[in-house]
Design a protein around this motif. Structure first.
Motif, PDB file in Angstrom:
ATOM      1  N   THR A   1       0.570  -1.348  -0.025  1.00 18.36           N
ATOM      2  CA  THR A   1       0.125   0.226  -0.080  1.00 18.36           C
ATOM      3  C   THR A   1       0.748   1.380   0.026  1.00 18.36           C
ATOM      4  O   THR A   1       0.730   2.119  -0.811  1.00 18.36           O
TER       5      THR A   1
ATOM      6  N   ASP B   1      -4.576  -6.713  -6.002  1.00 15.68           N
ATOM      7  CA  ASP B   1      -5.948  -6.648  -5.419  1.00 15.68           C
ATOM      8  C   ASP B   1      -6.360  -5.536  -4.682  1.00 15.68           C
ATOM      9  O   ASP B   1      -7.255  -5.046  -3.843  1.00 15.68           O
ATOM     10  N   LEU B   2      -5.272  -4.406  -4.565  1.00 14.65           N
ATOM     11  CA  LEU B   2      -5.578  -3.014  -3.907  1.00 14.65           C
ATOM     12  C   LEU B   2      -5.638  -2.206  -4.970  1.00 14.65           C
ATOM     13  O   LEU B   2      -5.833  -2.289  -6.214  1.00 14.65           O
ATOM     14  N   SER B   3      -5.932  -1.144  -4.599  1.00 17.36           N
ATOM     15  CA  SER B   3      -5.885   0.083  -5.400  1.00 17.36           C
ATOM     16  C   SER B   3      -4.757   0.568  -6.008  1.00 17.36           C
ATOM     17  O   SER B   3      -3.844   1.050  -5.469  1.00 17.36           O
TER      18      SER B   3
ATOM     19  N   HIS C   1     -15.076  -9.077  -9.527  1.00 20.22           N
ATOM     20  CA  HIS C   1     -14.049  -8.468  -8.855  1.00 20.22           C
ATOM     21  C   HIS C   1     -12.688  -8.791  -9.989  1.00 20.22           C
ATOM     22  O   HIS C   1     -12.057  -9.611  -9.807  1.00 20.22           O
TER      23      HIS C   1
ATOM     24  N   LYS D   1      -3.602   5.505 -10.455  1.00 19.36           N
ATOM     25  CA  LYS D   1      -4.083   5.958 -11.905  1.00 19.36           C
ATOM     26  C   LYS D   1      -2.800   6.209 -12.781  1.00 19.36           C
ATOM     27  O   LYS D   1      -2.972   6.043 -13.693  1.00 19.36           O
TER      28      LYS D   1
ATOM     29  N   GLN E   1       1.378   4.179  -3.147  1.00 19.80           N
ATOM     30  CA  GLN E   1       1.449   5.764  -2.648  1.00 19.80           C
ATOM     31  C   GLN E   1       2.512   6.606  -3.052  1.00 19.80           C
ATOM     32  O   GLN E   1       2.485   7.709  -3.603  1.00 19.80           O
TER      33      GLN E   1
END
Length: 477
Positions: free
Chosen positions: A97, A116-118, A253, A121, A101
């Motif tokens: 994560t 499977d995490l965000s 998903h 973009k 970021q």
């Protein structure tokens, strides 16, 4: 009596002397053209240097002591040893994560992220580091230790009201468990979830702190294998819970895929599991910033797969590195640089810079032509002046043949010497061609003959007059 000097131009044009405006202008133009040519050559050389110089990419990866970090460190060392164009500088984070970021914030060029995490973009896939499977199992119960009235868990739908242990501290594993439970109609709030650090999972399982367990990692994960081995009781293997609805989960998903755990994947006797088990999988990706150069990413991807065999000897997990999904509908879009490598469309140095090189060569040619034109333009007046001097020399030949004065002939001879000196000066500076110099030499030779002949005539005439005068004086006496 007409004097030869009367036909001479009042101010014959002087050749360009050192320091004259025309000479300074010629030097200035020459320096400008030379500077432009050197600038183009320097630009090409600088472009080549920046194109082939080693590029250091910052790659975010974590947590500490994880297999991902170890693989990246091994890749970094291998890139240095092989003198690769791309170098890696690992930036340790506390997990996928945080790594994602750092890409989003532009603090890293590459990152290891969990599919499977965000995914940010501005991140695009370069390679698949590894694929992970979700493993759900129920530990075996030791003989004589069965709880009276407690139903044996054989299906995921039976997990309601139970305690489930999750291996690893990452919240992503808990989210994964919730997705699975919801697919089978189990309210996650009706399940007690307990997370264990990977280092404590074996002791927790042996202490029977949960009714079932979830682990996520590669099929050959040492952590998962040890956790399952700890679930064995008196030779009884744990019960694996199949995710039969894997296809449906993948449909709802897209970050997940339907997969299988091969029989015996976790070793043991009997095999663990005894037969193939359906499950879902997700990937850990190596992603790059979207704005990272396509050339740089292509070079990194090429080096990654070239060096993979070397790293495998130290870290077998490197064998799991795969090319990214280049489909347009891929969940994590592929970076154009990585796609070019996978599709065999990676551009060479000449492919990338052929247009620049071509236009630079055209620029050099144009600069040369412009320089030649300016040089010719500056010499135009000198060529015109040279023609005037040659015509003046031809006029002096005619004048010398009519002259009745030795003094006038001497003056013309002096002027011819000056013209000759100026002509040689112009020839040395390239203002006069060989053919023009030859015609000038012919005219100069004719002038010298005319002066010599005329002087001989005048001197004979003077001697005859002196003899005649002497004869008259003798007769008179």
């Amino acid at each position: 009596m007409a004097s030869g000097l009367d036909t001479a131009p009042a101010n014959p044009t002087e050749p360009p002397q050192e320091g004259s405006p025309r000479s300074s202008a010629r030097r200035s133009i020459t320096l400008v053209v030379l500077a432009a040519i050197l600038a183009i050559i320097g630009t090409l050389a600088a472009g080549y240097y920046f194109a082939v110089r080693p590029v250091t990419l910052r790659i975010a990866v974590g947590p500490a002591n994880s297999d991902d970090l170890k693989v990246v460190q091994a890749l970094s060392q291998a890139f240095v040893t092989s003198h690769s164009q791309i170098r890696l500088r690992p930036i340790q984070t506390d997990g996928a994560t945080t790594s994602a970021q750092m890409i989003a914030d532009g603090k890293a060029d590459l990152a290891i992220v969990r599919g499977d995490l965000s995914v940010p973009k501005n991140a695009q896939a370069v390679a698949t580091l590894r694929k992970n499977v979700a493993v759900l199992w129920v530990p075996a119960t030791a003989k004589g230790k069965n709880k009276k009235g407690a139903a044996k868990i054989t299906k995921i739908s039976q997990l309601a009201g139970r305690r489930i242990g999750v291996v690893g501290r990452t919240p992503a594993n808990v989210d994964l468990l919730k997705v699975i439970l919801q697919q089978y109609g189990v309210d996650p709030s009706k399940v007690e979830v307990v997370q264990f650090p990977t280092s404590d999972s074996v002791d927790a399982i042996r202490s029977q702190k949960a009714d079932a367990y979830l682990a996520a990692g590669p099929v050959n994960s040492k952590i998962t294998s040890e956790a399952i081995a700890a679930s064995t009781r008196d030779g009884n293997a744990p019960t694996f819970l199949a995710i039969d609805s894997a296809e449906a989960i993948a449909q709802n998903h897209p970050m997940y895929e339907a997969s299988e755990i091969p029989a015996g994947a976790f070793g043991g006797s009997p095999d663990r599991p005894e037969e193939e088990v359906k499950t879902i999988s997700f990937s850990h990706h190596i992603v790059a910033r979207k704005d990272l150069s396509e050339t740089t990413v292509a070079a990194f991807t090429r080096q990654l797969f070239a060096i993979r065999q070397t790293v495998m000897s130290e870290f077998p997990l490197a064998a799991k590195i795969e090319t990214p999904d280049t489909d347009k509908d891929a969940f994590v879009p592929v970076h154009p640089g990585a796609a070019a490598f996978v599709d065999g469309e990676e551009k060479t140095f000449l492919d990338r810079y052929s247009d620049i090189i071509w236009w630079s060569l055209m620029g050099l040619s144009a600069m040369g032509s412009i320089g030649a034109w300016f040089a010719g333009y500056l010499k135009k007046d000198e060529r015109s002046n040279n023609s005037g001097l040659r015509e003046r020399l031809l006029d002096m030949i005619a004048t010398a043949r009519r002259s009745d004065s030795l003094e006038e002939l001497d003056l013309m001879q002096t002027e011819a010497d000056d013209i000759f000196r100026d002509t040689l000066h112009r020839f040395e500076h390239g203002a006069i061609a060989d053919g023009a110099l030859t015609s000038f030499n012919i005219a100069l030779g004719q002038f010298h003959h005319a002066v010599a002949d005329r002087k001989a005539i005048l001197m004979n005439a003077a001697q005859n007059l002196q003899r005649a005068g002497a004869a008259l004086r003798v007769t008179g006496t």
